[in-house]
Design an enzyme around this catalytic site. Structure first.
Site, PDB file in Angstrom:
ATOM      1  CB  ALA A  66      42.314 -26.169 -79.731  1.00 54.87           C
ATOM      2  N   GLY A 111      44.951 -30.845 -80.402  1.00 56.15           N
ATOM      3  CA  GLY A 111      45.370 -30.226 -81.651  1.00 56.15           C
ATOM      4  C   GLY A 111      46.874 -30.189 -81.831  1.00 56.15           C
ATOM      5  CD  GLU A 114      43.442 -33.270 -84.187  1.00 62.33           C
ATOM      6  OE1 GLU A 114      42.576 -33.848 -84.858  1.00 62.33           O
ATOM      7  OE2 GLU A 114      43.204 -32.289 -83.450  1.00 62.33           O
ATOM      8  CD  GLU A 134      41.548 -34.164 -79.460  1.00 69.21           C
ATOM      9  OE1 GLU A 134      42.235 -33.585 -80.314  1.00 69.21           O
ATOM     10  OE2 GLU A 134      41.820 -35.322 -79.041  1.00 69.21           O
TER      11      GLU A 134
END
Length: 258
Positions: A66, A111, A114, A134
């Site tokens: 992200a 992300g 993910e 993260e």
């Protein structure tokens, strides 16, 4: 359709390709990018795509995570909304009515991992590097990683990857089951095209039924776990470690966590 942060195409075989197109930012995901992916997924389904490839533009990254500069100042309610958006996109990939391939070429962190976890199949180029990183930003995976990663690689491996924020190469990712196939860099695009074509050539109705049945195997406590993850992820925004981790990333320095 076309949207600035992504490229979207459906070819004559019925293979849809969504490419995150922010190579100068290592394809980092903003809210705008996630919304564009969501729209592209809807269009691909409307056009009865028989297979879907999720990829990243350029030579350096699949999706490097992200966009930290976007997240650094989010309040808890704003973070909750961002988590909901990320979950919607990951869930839409997971439940897409045709098989999906994550074409992991380059960096796949946070992300980005993910998004790959939400796909049915993950193919990595030899030079790919993956990680749920993260924790070093003072947060945890917030778009499904705490639930999908253990289901894929096992509890111990998932805990090590998430607790330590380890980055692993494609060979190790294949060894632990994170990816199903590793391909030489110079053969990567051809292999993705070949695999997508093979999937698209299968009977669509049976493939959809197979996917629904396979997904049902993971149902049960997953919804509870994902809801817990969203709350936990959003609740970390506003903490010292979240602010310090993200500010240090943006400022290109080592973080000083509490």
């Amino acid at each position: 359709m076309s949207s600035e942060p992504i490229a979207f195409d459906v070819d004559d075989r019925g293979v849809a390709t969504i490419t995150v197109d922010r190579p100068e930012q290592l394809n980092a995901l903003t809210a705008e990018t996630l919304e564009a992916i969501e729209d592209a997924l809807d269009e691909a389904a409307d056009r009865d795509a028989r297979a879907l490839v999720v990829a990243g533009a350029g030579d350096d990254a699949f999706v490097a995570g992200a966009d930290i500069s976007h997240m650094v100042d989010l309040s808890t309610p704003e973070a909750q909304a961002y988590a909901e958006l990320g979950h919607r996109v990951a869930d839409a990939i997971e439940t897409f009515p045709a098989p999906t391939i994550a074409a992991v070429d380059g960096y796949a962190f946070g992300g980005g991992c993910e998004l790959a976890l939400a796909c049915d199949l993950r193919v990595a180029a030899e030079s790919a590097v993956l990680g749920q990183t993260e924790i070093d930003l003072g947060i945890i995976p917030g778009w499904g990683g705490t639930q999908r990663l253990p289901a894929l690689v096992g509890d111990e491996v998932a805990r090590r990857l998430i607790f330590l924020g380890e980055r692993i190469d494609a060979a190790e990712a294949a060894e632990v089951g994170f990816v199903g196939e590793v391909v030489a860099d110079d053969a990567f695009d051809d292999r993705i095209d070949e695999l997508a074509g093979e999937l698209a050539a299968k009977p669509a109705t049976a493939m959809r039924a197979a996917k629904e049945a396979l997904n049902a195997a993971g149902d049960g406590s997953a919804a509870t776990g994902l809801a817990l993850e969203r709350r936990a992820w959003a609740g970390l925004f506003g903490t010292h470690d979240q602010r310090e981790g993200m500010e240090a990333f943006v400022e290109k320095r080592e973080p000083e966590f509490e």
